[in-house]
Design an enzyme around this catalytic site. Structure first.
Site, short mmCIF file in Angstrom:
data_model
loop_
_atom_site.label_atom_id
_atom_site.label_comp_id
_atom_site.label_asym_id
_atom_site.label_seq_id
_atom_site.Cartn_x
_atom_site.Cartn_y
_atom_site.Cartn_z
N HIS A 1 9.15 3.61 64.73
CA HIS A 1 8.42 2.58 63.99
C HIS A 1 7.72 2.99 62.86
O HIS A 1 7.28 4.25 62.52
CB HIS A 1 7.49 2.06 64.93
CG HIS A 1 8.12 1.45 66.11
ND1 HIS A 1 7.97 2.19 67.54
CD2 HIS A 1 8.89 0.30 66.44
CE1 HIS A 1 8.75 1.62 68.48
NE2 HIS A 1 9.19 0.26 67.94
N HIS A 2 7.47 2.04 61.93
CA HIS A 2 7.14 2.26 60.56
C HIS A 2 5.45 2.42 61.09
O HIS A 2 4.79 1.51 61.75
CB HIS A 2 7.17 0.92 59.75
CG HIS A 2 6.32 0.96 58.33
ND1 HIS A 2 5.70 0.04 58.02
CD2 HIS A 2 6.21 2.29 57.40
CE1 HIS A 2 5.24 0.32 56.82
NE2 HIS A 2 5.46 1.64 56.41
N GLY A 3 5.04 3.40 60.07
CA GLY A 3 3.36 3.89 60.36
C GLY A 3 2.57 2.50 59.39
O GLY A 3 1.76 3.07 58.67
N THR B 1 7.94 -3.86 58.64
CA THR B 1 7.76 -3.31 57.27
C THR B 1 8.22 -2.24 56.82
O THR B 1 8.71 -1.51 57.71
CB THR B 1 6.22 -3.45 56.91
OG1 THR B 1 5.53 -2.68 58.17
CG2 THR B 1 5.43 -4.81 56.87
#
Ligand code: VJV
Ligand code: CA
Ligand code: ZN
Length: 386
Positions: A180-182, A212
């Site tokens: 997942h995006h940080g 995002t």
């Protein structure tokens, strides 16, 4: 103890509090703190604890949590109980975005302050030069925001740890290999050039959480902001495989270090980027995931190693135990020691390196696509030398 010795010339600290591992997000919730017990059991069965400084971290104080989070949110977490969570009709969620993804469970505040305390302790071991590498597998909860919970994360221990590092370090590079995006870490340091954030993740704006992290989201658009070009994103499709992932990681991380010249690195090692993860969609095996840790270690900078996602516990535990061995530079036998507790939990796969499931997700990452991503990153890095 399997002949595992303290590494020569550097110190690794391991921060783990068994109190956290008993916590429950709820029956069918994918986040299982118990995966930390499995990890620690494998680490100990190999005798890796002999090669590290082991700390049972303290809980962070509410004041420390408020160094990033808003006071009323921390007060809420401290006070709320499973029975008195209140519905917010405006946002159609419970207060502060708690609910299905981020449930209020018994011991929630204790859980949060323990994983945050562990990351803070780990960061301080680096800044006071007692450790060269500090490991907290219970941390890495990258989605938490200043004022709300998100994606199984309540307190952003990564932001808190980086704020600690920034008291002593001019530039910190944050690298995130969770599937997942940080987003929480990116958002917290969006407008500063003292932190460069770099996340590798599955990207699909409409369909994959949090939506995002596009290639062209690189910081404030106003070039006068110091944060411009200091948020880097590597958006990927389903099914990326070992060789591709390792090459991509090295092709991106190496120029980031060369151009940005960080004085410390934080590596979030979310294990949901492994093949066969319950929530993930990549085809990365444990050796390839570990190769990223080994590559970052080679820069010889103070290194904070954190956990993150990872929803197939038997694979998470193997990956993080293997990555612990890489941090101490120990060669471990691929077969799990016969006396490993819960060995029966691993079924027929009593090896550190099971062949992970490659059947669920077809590889949608072409060579041409990955090359274009690397070019996009290089383009951003060119702005840094100005
Ligand atoms: O996709 C989402 C958000 C929804 C709304 C809430 N429902 C439950 C799911 C869809 C849009 N959330 C993601 C959050 C992923 C967080 C990843 C965290 C990390 O790895 O990056 C760092 C630790 C999501 N994906 C899957 C689920 N939630 C999910 C949540 C559950 C569940 C099954 C799947 C919550 C409770 C239960 N089952 C019982
Ligand atoms: Ca990521
Ligand atoms: Zn994740």
């Amino acid at each position: 103890n399997n002949g595992i010795k303290k590494p020569k010339g550097y110190t690794v600290s391991y921060h783990a509090n068994p109190e956290m591992e008993q916590m429950h997000f709820g029956q069918k919730h994918p986040m299982k703190p118990w995966r930390l017990t499995l990890t620690n059991k494998i680490v100990m069965a190999y005798g890796m604890h002999e090669a590290m400084d082991i700390y049972i971290p303290r809980a962070a104080s509410s004041q420390e949590l408020k160094d990033f989070h808003r006071g009323d949110y921390i007060d809420f977490l401290q006070r709320v109980t499973p029975s008195d969570n209140t519905w917010d009709p405006d946002s159609q969620t419970y207060a502060y975005n708690t609910g299905d993804d981020c449930p209020i469970f018994d011991g929630l505040y204790n859980y949060c302050s323990l994983y945050a305390g562990a990351s803070l302790d780990a960061a301080r071991k680096l800044t006071n030069h007692q450790s060269n590498i500090a490991i907290n597998w219970s941390g890495g909860l990258h989605h938490a925001k200043k004022n709300e919970a998100s994606g199984f994360c309540y307190i952003n221990d990564i932001v808190l740890a980086i704020l600690q590092l920034l008291l002593h370090h001019p530039r910190v590079l944050y690298i995130d290999i969770d599937v997942h995006h940080g987003d929480g870490v990116e958002q917290a340091f969006w407008s500063t050039d003292r932190v460069m954030t770099l996340s590798f993740h599955k990207y699909n704006r409409a369909e994959f959480f949090p939506g995002t992290g596009a290639l062209d989201d690189t910081g404030p658009l106003n070039n006068a902001s110091p944060g411009a070009h200091h948020s880097l994103n590597v958006p990927l499709h389903d099914g990326i495989e070992d060789a591709q992932y390792i090459k991509l990681f090295e092709d991106v991380v190496k120029p980031c270090v060369r151009q940005y010249k960080p004085t410390a690195i934080v590596l979030q090692c979310g294990a949901d980027s492994l093949g066969g993860d319950r929530l993930g969609c990549f085809n990365v095996n444990i050796k390839a995931h570990g190769a990223c840790v080994a590559f970052v270690k080679k820069f010889n900078l103070p290194l904070l190693v954190l956990g993150g996602g990872g929803y197939t516990p038997r694979n998470v535990a193997k990956a993080w135990a293997y990555e612990t061995s890489l941090c101490i530079g120990a060669e471990v036998h691929p077969n799990l020691p016969a006396h490993t507790p819960f060995l029966e939990h691993f079924g027929n796969e009593k090896t550190l390196f099971p062949k992970l499931d490659f059947t669920r997700y077809e590889n949608k990452n072409s060579r041409v696509y990955l090359e274009s991503v690397v070019m996009g990153i290089m383009e951003q890095l060119r702005y840094l030398q100005g």
